[in-house]
Design a protein around this motif. Structure first.
Motif, short mmCIF file in Angstrom:
data_model
loop_
_atom_site.label_atom_id
_atom_site.label_comp_id
_atom_site.label_asym_id
_atom_site.label_seq_id
_atom_site.Cartn_x
_atom_site.Cartn_y
_atom_site.Cartn_z
N GLY A 6 0.80 -1.19 0.07
CA GLY A 6 -0.05 0.14 0.06
C GLY A 6 0.70 1.23 -0.10
O GLY A 6 0.46 2.18 -0.77
N ASP A 7 1.98 1.10 0.62
CA ASP A 7 2.99 2.38 0.83
C ASP A 7 3.30 2.74 -0.74
O ASP A 7 3.46 3.87 -1.14
CB ASP A 7 4.16 1.94 1.60
CG ASP A 7 3.60 2.15 3.02
OD1 ASP A 7 4.21 1.42 3.89
OD2 ASP A 7 2.73 2.76 3.49
N LEU A 10 0.56 4.51 -2.74
CA LEU A 10 0.50 5.62 -2.22
C LEU A 10 1.54 6.54 -2.84
O LEU A 10 1.40 7.89 -3.26
CB LEU A 10 0.35 5.88 -0.69
CG LEU A 10 -0.10 7.11 -0.13
CD1 LEU A 10 -1.59 7.70 -0.51
CD2 LEU A 10 0.15 7.08 1.28
N ASP A 116 -2.77 -2.60 5.05
CA ASP A 116 -4.43 -2.23 5.38
C ASP A 116 -5.11 -1.31 4.13
O ASP A 116 -4.66 -0.14 4.03
CB ASP A 116 -4.58 -1.39 6.72
CG ASP A 116 -5.61 -1.27 7.12
OD1 ASP A 116 -6.16 -0.18 7.43
OD2 ASP A 116 -6.62 -2.12 6.99
N SER A 119 -7.10 1.80 4.92
CA SER A 119 -6.03 3.06 5.41
C SER A 119 -5.66 3.43 3.90
O SER A 119 -5.27 4.63 3.68
CB SER A 119 -5.05 2.39 6.18
OG SER A 119 -4.03 3.40 6.19
N LEU A 120 -5.23 2.57 3.08
CA LEU A 120 -4.66 3.05 1.96
C LEU A 120 -5.63 3.93 0.93
O LEU A 120 -5.30 4.94 0.54
CB LEU A 120 -4.35 1.75 1.03
CG LEU A 120 -3.86 2.07 -0.38
CD1 LEU A 120 -2.79 3.07 -0.68
CD2 LEU A 120 -3.47 0.88 -1.36
N LEU A 122 -8.41 5.28 2.13
CA LEU A 122 -8.44 6.68 2.65
C LEU A 122 -7.26 7.69 2.04
O LEU A 122 -7.59 8.88 1.88
CB LEU A 122 -8.33 6.54 3.87
CG LEU A 122 -8.79 8.00 4.93
CD1 LEU A 122 -10.14 8.28 4.73
CD2 LEU A 122 -8.49 7.63 6.37
N GLY A 123 -5.89 7.28 2.05
CA GLY A 123 -4.89 8.20 1.90
C GLY A 123 -4.77 8.35 0.50
O GLY A 123 -4.69 9.79 0.15
N LEU A 124 -5.36 7.57 -0.49
CA LEU A 124 -5.40 8.03 -1.87
C LEU A 124 -6.63 8.79 -2.31
O LEU A 124 -6.38 9.84 -2.83
CB LEU A 124 -5.91 6.49 -2.68
CG LEU A 124 -4.92 5.69 -3.01
CD1 LEU A 124 -5.33 4.34 -3.42
CD2 LEU A 124 -3.44 5.99 -3.59
N MET B 36 3.69 13.44 3.75
CA MET B 36 3.53 12.05 3.20
C MET B 36 4.35 12.00 1.72
O MET B 36 3.72 11.78 0.83
CB MET B 36 1.89 11.77 2.84
CG MET B 36 1.21 11.66 4.00
SD MET B 36 0.98 9.86 4.66
CE MET B 36 -0.59 9.93 4.47
N ILE B 41 6.29 8.38 3.93
CA ILE B 41 5.64 7.16 3.79
C ILE B 41 6.64 6.07 4.06
O ILE B 41 6.26 5.16 4.70
CB ILE B 41 5.08 6.97 2.32
CG1 ILE B 41 4.39 7.81 1.80
CG2 ILE B 41 4.59 5.25 1.83
CD1 ILE B 41 3.99 8.00 0.18
N ALA B 42 7.83 6.20 3.85
CA ALA B 42 8.80 5.08 4.42
C ALA B 42 8.79 4.94 5.61
O ALA B 42 9.24 3.83 6.32
CB ALA B 42 10.11 5.46 3.65
N LYS B 46 1.58 6.89 6.79
CA LYS B 46 -0.04 6.34 6.83
C LYS B 46 -0.58 6.08 7.86
O LYS B 46 -1.45 6.45 8.18
CB LYS B 46 0.15 5.25 5.77
CG LYS B 46 -0.97 5.27 4.91
CD LYS B 46 -0.98 4.61 3.44
CE LYS B 46 -0.60 3.08 3.06
NZ LYS B 46 -0.53 2.31 4.22
N PHE B 49 -1.09 9.21 9.94
CA PHE B 49 -2.49 9.81 9.35
C PHE B 49 -3.78 9.30 9.98
O PHE B 49 -4.53 10.02 10.55
CB PHE B 49 -2.52 9.54 7.84
CG PHE B 49 -3.69 10.66 7.12
CD1 PHE B 49 -4.93 9.88 6.78
CD2 PHE B 49 -3.74 11.80 6.92
CE1 PHE B 49 -5.80 10.65 5.85
CE2 PHE B 49 -4.42 12.55 6.25
CZ PHE B 49 -5.84 11.99 5.77
N ASP B 50 -3.89 8.04 10.11
CA ASP B 50 -4.70 7.19 10.67
C ASP B 50 -4.93 7.59 12.04
O ASP B 50 -5.92 7.45 12.62
CB ASP B 50 -4.63 5.72 10.22
CG ASP B 50 -4.71 5.22 8.89
OD1 ASP B 50 -4.33 3.86 8.54
OD2 ASP B 50 -5.50 5.94 8.06
N GLN B 69 -2.74 16.22 3.72
CA GLN B 69 -1.72 15.53 3.67
C GLN B 69 -0.85 16.33 2.83
O GLN B 69 -1.23 17.26 1.97
CB GLN B 69 -1.87 14.17 2.57
CG GLN B 69 -2.51 12.94 3.15
CD GLN B 69 -2.53 12.10 2.14
OE1 GLN B 69 -1.80 11.80 1.08
NE2 GLN B 69 -3.78 11.40 1.87
#
Lengths: 178, 131
Positions: A6-7, A10, A116, A119-120, A122-124, B36, B41-42, B46, B49-50, B69
């Motif tokens: 997922g990372d 994103l 997850d 979660s991905l 949501l981020g997108l 982000m 991200i690394a 993420k 953020f959650d 973000q």
């Protein structure tokens, strides 16, 4: 390197959104064989030369940070996919857009965990911008589509924490249908 | 939970009467901006953020806080980074904002209005400083 699949998604999606597209279309396709991802945007695109340089970890187009000496998004992805024995493709045309595709095979111990999904997603959806985004997810629990404009309208915008919490519940319900 | 349809989602939003409690007072909103970029991200941004979404809503501040973000803020070495813009408090960029500290950010900075001194890192790297 990123922790989960997922990372990587994103990271690449951020490139797509920053290319000034009208629409970003993404496919997240999980099957027994592996996880296939496609990210396509109709933004500014790259020439063949820029495309080659985009894969260089010591190159950045300077749009965001003019003095930056690294650009690691694509190189990280390529390194991870190659390590897992998967495949990837980068297509781009100046003024038309860019498409990044990659597959991590399930059989490889070097494929990262998926991570997850809600979660991905949501981020997108929350990546900043006025673009439209279409997310098509195919997974073990079925398929569904998400359109950013519709989602944003349904939860009252994609900025307020209360809207995001509501959206997170919605996304979890799609992914973990009981 | 069963799969929600978009229509059910809209109904749920109405039931929560989120729009009524929304305070649209200009400049009085709290903004939490999560870095982000690839570096963030690394480092697990993420999850940060959650965690912020969860913690803000758990503290009952869901309607007053905007969560955004952004890309790299030039503090790659202490990612995940979070910038907090809250009325009545100095704007700060926090570093090393892992999942647990995100909760502390909400209770300490946003509710108690106290800075998390150990986590303040607000000087960006030379390559993103404006000349």
């Amino acid at each position: 390197m990123h922790y989960c699949l997922g990372d990587y998604v994103l990271d690449i999606a951020q490139n797509a959104v920053e290319a000034g597209p009208r629409e970003v279309v993404m496919d997240l396709d999980e099957s027994e064989k592996g996880f296939h991802v496609s990210v396509r945007d109709d933004g500014k695109g790259m020439t063949a030369d820029e495309k080659a340089r985009a894969l260089d970890p010591f190159y950045s187009d300077g749009a965001k940070h003019p003095l930056r000496k690294v650009g690691l998004g694509l190189p990280f992805l390529v390194q991870a996919v190659d390590a897992a024995g998967g495949n990837w493709a980068l297509q781009s045309a100046k003024g038309e857009g860019t498409k990044v595709e990659f597959t991590f095979p399930s059989a490889s111990v070097d494929s990262p965990p998926v991570g997850d999904l809600p979660s991905l997603l949501l981020g997108l959806l929350c990546l900043p911008g006025d673009h439209e985004m279409l997310l098509r997810r195919k997974g073990p629990r079925g398929s569904y589509e998400l359109r950013r404009s519709e989602i944003s309208e349904a939860v009252g915008g994609l900025e307020r924490a209360s809207s995001l919490a509501l959206l997170k519940d919605y996304l979890a319900s799609l992914e973990y249908d009981e | 939970m069963a799969k929600m349809t978009l229509e059910q989602l809209r109904k749920l939003r109405e039931e929560k009467k989120m729009d009524l409690t929304r305070r649209e007072v200009d400049g009085k909103e709290i903004q939490v901006i999560v870095g982000m970029g690839t570096c963030g991200i690394a480092a697990g941004a993420k999850k940060t953020f959650d965690a912020v979404v969860e913690a803000v809503n758990a503290a009952g501040l869901g309607d007053q806080v905007i969560i955004r973000q952004t890309g790299c803020m030039g503090l790659c070495y202490v990612e995940p980074t979070v910038e907090v813009v809250a009325p009545g408090m100095p704007t700060v960029i926090y570093g090393k904002m892992t999942y647990d500290f995100a909760k502390e950010l909400v209770t300490k900075h946003l509710v108690d209005k106290k800075l998390l001194d150990d986590h303040i890192f607000d000087r960006p790297a030379a390559d993103i400083m404006k000349k």
